[in-house]
Motif scaffolding. Structure first.
Motif, short mmCIF file in Angstrom:
data_model
loop_
_atom_site.label_atom_id
_atom_site.label_comp_id
_atom_site.label_asym_id
_atom_site.label_seq_id
_atom_site.Cartn_x
_atom_site.Cartn_y
_atom_site.Cartn_z
N GLU A 42 46.97 33.61 45.33
CA GLU A 42 47.39 33.40 44.22
C GLU A 42 47.50 34.61 43.97
N ILE A 43 46.03 35.37 44.20
CA ILE A 43 45.13 36.79 43.38
C ILE A 43 46.16 37.87 43.95
N ALA A 44 46.70 37.72 45.11
CA ALA A 44 46.88 38.76 45.90
C ALA A 44 48.12 38.51 45.77
N ALA B 151 42.45 39.30 52.14
CA ALA B 151 41.19 39.73 52.81
C ALA B 151 40.61 41.08 51.29
N THR B 152 41.29 42.21 50.50
CA THR B 152 41.19 43.20 49.95
C THR B 152 40.82 42.06 48.77
N ALA B 153 42.00 40.67 47.87
CA ALA B 153 41.23 39.99 47.26
C ALA B 153 39.68 38.99 46.99
N THR C 174 33.91 39.26 45.68
CA THR C 174 33.15 39.61 45.80
C THR C 174 32.44 41.07 45.26
N ARG C 175 32.94 42.19 44.69
CA ARG C 175 32.68 42.76 43.78
C ARG C 175 32.49 42.20 42.76
#
Length: 218
Positions: free
Chosen positions: A173-175, A183-185, A190-191
């Motif tokens: 949902e964030i993506a 994958a970017t989300a 993780t960061r």
């Protein structure tokens, strides 16, 4: 790999119901049962389970203190709190104590087992009903609560992601919301965990509310 679980509840019938379901589950094994928080802590130290399913209201040491002792110990055991709808006052305390999951006892048993698997895999889960109570907790707090200083080290995009995590959105949902890949989300998540020294997604939800990034529904 089998997930090793300790069941903690002062009601033997609750433990028996969970034990019965888990017996028919190939990937989860009950390695111990406790009737209070102190026993749960002792069994965790002795058996090093992957997950402790924890009740909150128990005689002697309650589930919040037991959760705190377990999650601040040297082991990697994670805690899933399993409680009732009338435990509103316990929600915030249990999450701050380090619980990685917060479920209610009227959930389907299959959903509870799924939550155990999610937490054992290193993720976190809060039941929707509990999320509403967490929002209610922050609604009652002064609106002028200042942002936490440690949020200053994140980028604008990471702040956007943290806000959406606080609203309860999944990675997918964030993506979709930010027009990025899943994958970017996950990379942003993780960061955030690293930069904010958060244990898991549950703590990110808490940080989002404490920082005032999420406006509770009125």
């Amino acid at each position: 790999m089998t997930i090793r679980v300790v069941l903690t509840d002062d009601q033997p019938l609750v433990r028996a119901a969970l034990q019965m379901v888990i017996t028919d589950t190939a990937d989860i094994e009950v390695v111990g049962e406790a009737g209070d928080g102190a026993e749960a802590v002792r069994l965790t130290e002795e058996l090093a389970p992957d997950v402790v399913v924890m009740d909150l209201r128990m005689p002697g040491m309650d589930g919040i203190e037991a959760t705190r002792l377990i999650t601040t110990g040297t082991g990697s055991t994670r805690v899933v709190v399993l409680t009732t709808f009338d435990d509103d006052d316990y929600v915030y305390g249990a999450l701050h104590a380090g619980a990685s999951g917060f479920l209610v006892k009227d959930m389907a048993l299959d959903d509870i087992l799924a939550a155990v698997r999610i937490v054992a895999a290193g993720d976190a889960l809060i039941a929707p009903a509990v999320t509403r109570r967490l929002i209610k907790e922050f609604t009652a707090r002064p609106a002028s609560t200042p942002p936490r200083a440690e949020l200053g080290g994140i980028t604008d995009r990471e702040r956007e992601v943290l806000t959406l995590v606080g609203r309860g959105l999944s990675n997918t949902e964030i993506a979709a919301e930010l027009f990025i890949s899943v994958a970017t989300a996950k990379t942003y998540l993780t960061r955030l965990l690293a930069k904010l020294h958060a244990r898991d997604r549950v703590q990110l939800v808490i940080l989002a509310y404490e920082a005032g990034l999420v406006a509770p529904s009125k």
